[in-house]
Design a protein around this motif. Structure first.
Motif, short mmCIF file in Angstrom:
data_model
loop_
_atom_site.label_atom_id
_atom_site.label_comp_id
_atom_site.label_asym_id
_atom_site.label_seq_id
_atom_site.Cartn_x
_atom_site.Cartn_y
_atom_site.Cartn_z
N SER A 36 0.83 -1.20 0.00
CA SER A 36 0.00 0.00 0.00
C SER A 36 0.86 1.25 0.00
CB SER A 36 -0.91 0.01 1.23
OG SER A 36 -0.16 0.02 2.43
N CYS A 37 0.28 2.34 -0.46
CA CYS A 37 0.93 3.64 -0.45
C CYS A 37 -0.09 4.66 0.03
CB CYS A 37 1.43 4.03 -1.84
SG CYS A 37 2.69 2.90 -2.52
N TYR A 38 0.37 5.63 0.82
CA TYR A 38 -0.57 6.59 1.37
C TYR A 38 0.07 7.97 1.52
CZ TYR A 38 1.89 5.18 5.66
OH TYR A 38 2.85 4.89 6.60
N SER A 39 -0.77 8.98 1.64
CA SER A 39 -0.33 10.36 1.81
C SER A 39 0.44 10.51 3.11
CB SER A 39 -1.54 11.29 1.82
OG SER A 39 -1.21 12.56 2.31
N LYS A 40 1.50 11.33 3.10
CA LYS A 40 2.28 11.57 4.31
C LYS A 40 1.44 12.15 5.44
CE LYS A 40 7.04 12.10 2.69
NZ LYS A 40 8.19 13.02 2.55
N LYS A 41 0.33 12.80 5.09
CA LYS A 41 -0.54 13.35 6.12
C LYS A 41 -1.14 12.25 7.01
CE LYS A 41 -1.97 17.78 4.21
NZ LYS A 41 -3.14 18.67 3.97
N LEU A 42 -1.15 11.02 6.50
CA LEU A 42 -1.71 9.89 7.25
C LEU A 42 -0.66 9.19 8.10
CD1 LEU A 42 -4.05 8.31 4.57
CD2 LEU A 42 -4.77 9.13 6.82
N GLU A 43 0.60 9.60 8.00
CA GLU A 43 1.66 8.87 8.69
C GLU A 43 1.47 8.81 10.21
OE1 GLU A 43 5.28 6.71 9.40
OE2 GLU A 43 3.56 6.71 8.07
N PRO A 44 1.10 9.89 10.90
CA PRO A 44 0.89 9.76 12.35
C PRO A 44 -0.14 8.69 12.70
CG PRO A 44 1.00 12.07 11.75
CD PRO A 44 0.94 11.29 10.46
N PHE A 45 -1.24 8.65 11.94
CA PHE A 45 -2.30 7.66 12.15
C PHE A 45 -1.81 6.25 11.86
CE2 PHE A 45 -5.90 5.30 10.16
CZ PHE A 45 -6.74 5.23 11.26
N MET A 46 -1.12 6.08 10.73
CA MET A 46 -0.62 4.76 10.34
C MET A 46 0.49 4.28 11.29
SD MET A 46 -2.39 3.82 7.73
CE MET A 46 -3.26 4.33 6.25
N ALA A 47 1.41 5.17 11.62
CA ALA A 47 2.52 4.80 12.50
C ALA A 47 2.02 4.40 13.88
CB ALA A 47 3.51 5.96 12.60
N ARG A 48 1.03 5.11 14.38
CA ARG A 48 0.47 4.76 15.69
C ARG A 48 -0.18 3.40 15.64
NH1 ARG A 48 0.99 4.19 20.75
NH2 ARG A 48 -0.71 4.92 22.10
N GLY A 49 -0.83 3.08 14.55
CA GLY A 49 -1.44 1.76 14.40
C GLY A 49 -0.39 0.66 14.42
N ARG A 50 0.72 0.88 13.70
CA ARG A 50 1.79 -0.12 13.68
C ARG A 50 2.40 -0.29 15.07
NH1 ARG A 50 2.99 2.64 8.72
NH2 ARG A 50 4.70 3.80 9.70
N GLN A 51 2.53 0.81 15.79
CA GLN A 51 3.10 0.76 17.14
C GLN A 51 2.21 -0.04 18.08
OE1 GLN A 51 3.28 4.56 19.13
NE2 GLN A 51 4.78 3.86 20.61
N LEU A 52 0.91 0.17 17.99
CA LEU A 52 -0.02 -0.54 18.86
C LEU A 52 -0.06 -2.03 18.54
CD1 LEU A 52 -2.90 2.09 18.94
CD2 LEU A 52 -1.36 1.49 20.82
N ILE A 53 0.04 -2.35 17.26
CA ILE A 53 0.09 -3.77 16.87
C ILE A 53 1.35 -4.42 17.43
CG2 ILE A 53 0.40 -5.34 14.92
CD1 ILE A 53 -1.44 -3.50 13.31
N ALA A 54 2.48 -3.70 17.36
CA ALA A 54 3.75 -4.22 17.89
C ALA A 54 3.67 -4.45 19.40
CB ALA A 54 4.88 -3.26 17.56
N GLU A 55 2.82 -3.66 20.06
CA GLU A 55 2.64 -3.80 21.51
C GLU A 55 1.69 -4.94 21.86
OE1 GLU A 55 1.31 -0.03 22.89
OE2 GLU A 55 3.21 1.00 22.45
N GLY A 56 1.12 -5.58 20.82
CA GLY A 56 0.23 -6.71 21.06
C GLY A 56 -1.23 -6.35 21.22
N LYS A 57 -1.59 -5.13 20.86
CA LYS A 57 -2.98 -4.72 20.99
C LYS A 57 -3.84 -5.37 19.90
CE LYS A 57 -2.53 -1.65 24.36
NZ LYS A 57 -1.11 -1.89 24.72
N SER A 58 -5.08 -5.70 20.24
CA SER A 58 -6.00 -6.28 19.27
C SER A 58 -6.51 -5.18 18.33
CB SER A 58 -7.20 -6.91 19.98
OG SER A 58 -8.00 -5.91 20.59
N GLU A 59 -7.20 -5.58 17.28
CA GLU A 59 -7.73 -4.61 16.32
C GLU A 59 -8.70 -3.64 17.00
OE1 GLU A 59 -8.36 -2.45 12.92
OE2 GLU A 59 -6.83 -3.98 13.29
N MET A 60 -9.56 -4.16 17.85
CA MET A 60 -10.52 -3.30 18.54
C MET A 60 -9.82 -2.37 19.52
SD MET A 60 -13.28 -3.73 17.06
CE MET A 60 -14.15 -2.58 18.13
N GLU A 61 -8.82 -2.87 20.22
CA GLU A 61 -8.06 -2.02 21.14
C GLU A 61 -7.35 -0.91 20.38
OE1 GLU A 61 -6.73 -4.93 24.83
OE2 GLU A 61 -5.69 -5.14 22.90
N LYS A 62 -6.79 -1.27 19.24
CA LYS A 62 -6.10 -0.28 18.41
C LYS A 62 -7.06 0.83 17.99
CE LYS A 62 -5.30 -1.06 14.05
NZ LYS A 62 -4.79 -1.62 12.77
#
Length: 200
Positions: A80-106
């Motif tokens: 996938s490719c996305y606008s840089k304006k979405l990076e804070p949102f996307m990066a936070r999602g990746r961080q939460l997944i790395a922490e073991g959070k479920s999809e709903m928790e994320k």
């Protein structure tokens, strides 16, 4: 002799197999940018994976697009490719997944942070391009992916069916519709018919 070789292979750490499944950085970049419009591919920043499976920056970018290489730990091929304006949102999602959070928790955490202003959301419609296909149609040596399917996602935080004039579900193949209306992750979905459907 073959049995002996198999025995030693079984003794190898699981990480060895994971390393073998990670394409070269060059191939990852080539595949990742396939999701982007052709005129934006050369300048897109690309995240991918090192031999240990850790996400790393494979290439710095020169335009406003960021791309994600295929995750070798997941079934199928998806980039996938996305606008840089979405990076804070996307990066936070990746961080939460790395922490073991479920999809709903994320979703709940990002919603809370977006509403408090802690998580910066785009102030204008922001594009995401997604390309997916099967492993059978992917060449890990060249990065070529045949018979892949596009999906287009336009994030437009807090938009609603009323504010956009869009339905909340599609009524025809490829028809735009709005998903999660009224929330921080409200987005317009456009899913063209798949390659298999086109051939029928």
């Amino acid at each position: 002799m073959k049995l002996l070789k198999l025995f030693f292979l079984l003794l190898l750490p699981a990480g060895i197999y994971a390393q073998a499944d990670v394409p070269s950085p060059e191939v990852q970049i080539k595949t990742a940018v396939l999701a982007a419009p052709e005129d934006l591919r050369d300048g897109a920043m690309v995240y991918g994976y090192d031999d240990s499976g850790k996400m790393v920056v494979l290439r710095e970018g020169t335009n406003n697009l960021m791309c994600l290489a295929d995750d070798p730990a997941k079934k199928g091929i998806s980039v996938s490719c996305y606008s840089k304006k979405l990076e804070p949102f996307m990066a936070r999602g990746r961080q939460l997944i790395a922490e073991g959070k479920s999809e709903m928790e994320k979703r709940e955490i990002r919603q809370r942070e977006a509403e408090s202003g802690e998580l910066q959301m785009p102030d204008a419609p922001s594009m995401t391009y997604i390309l997916s296909g099967s492993e059978e149609n992917y060449d890990r040596n060249t990065g070529e992916l045949k018979d892949a399917n596009f999906r287009y996602v336009i994030y437009i935080p807090y938009a609603t069916a009323e504010s956009t004039g869009l339905p909340t579900k599609p009524f025809a193949p490829g028809m735009p519709w709005i998903m999660d209306p009224g929330t921080h992750r409200a987005h317009i979905m456009v899913t063209p018919p798949t390659k298999s459907k086109e051939k029928e």
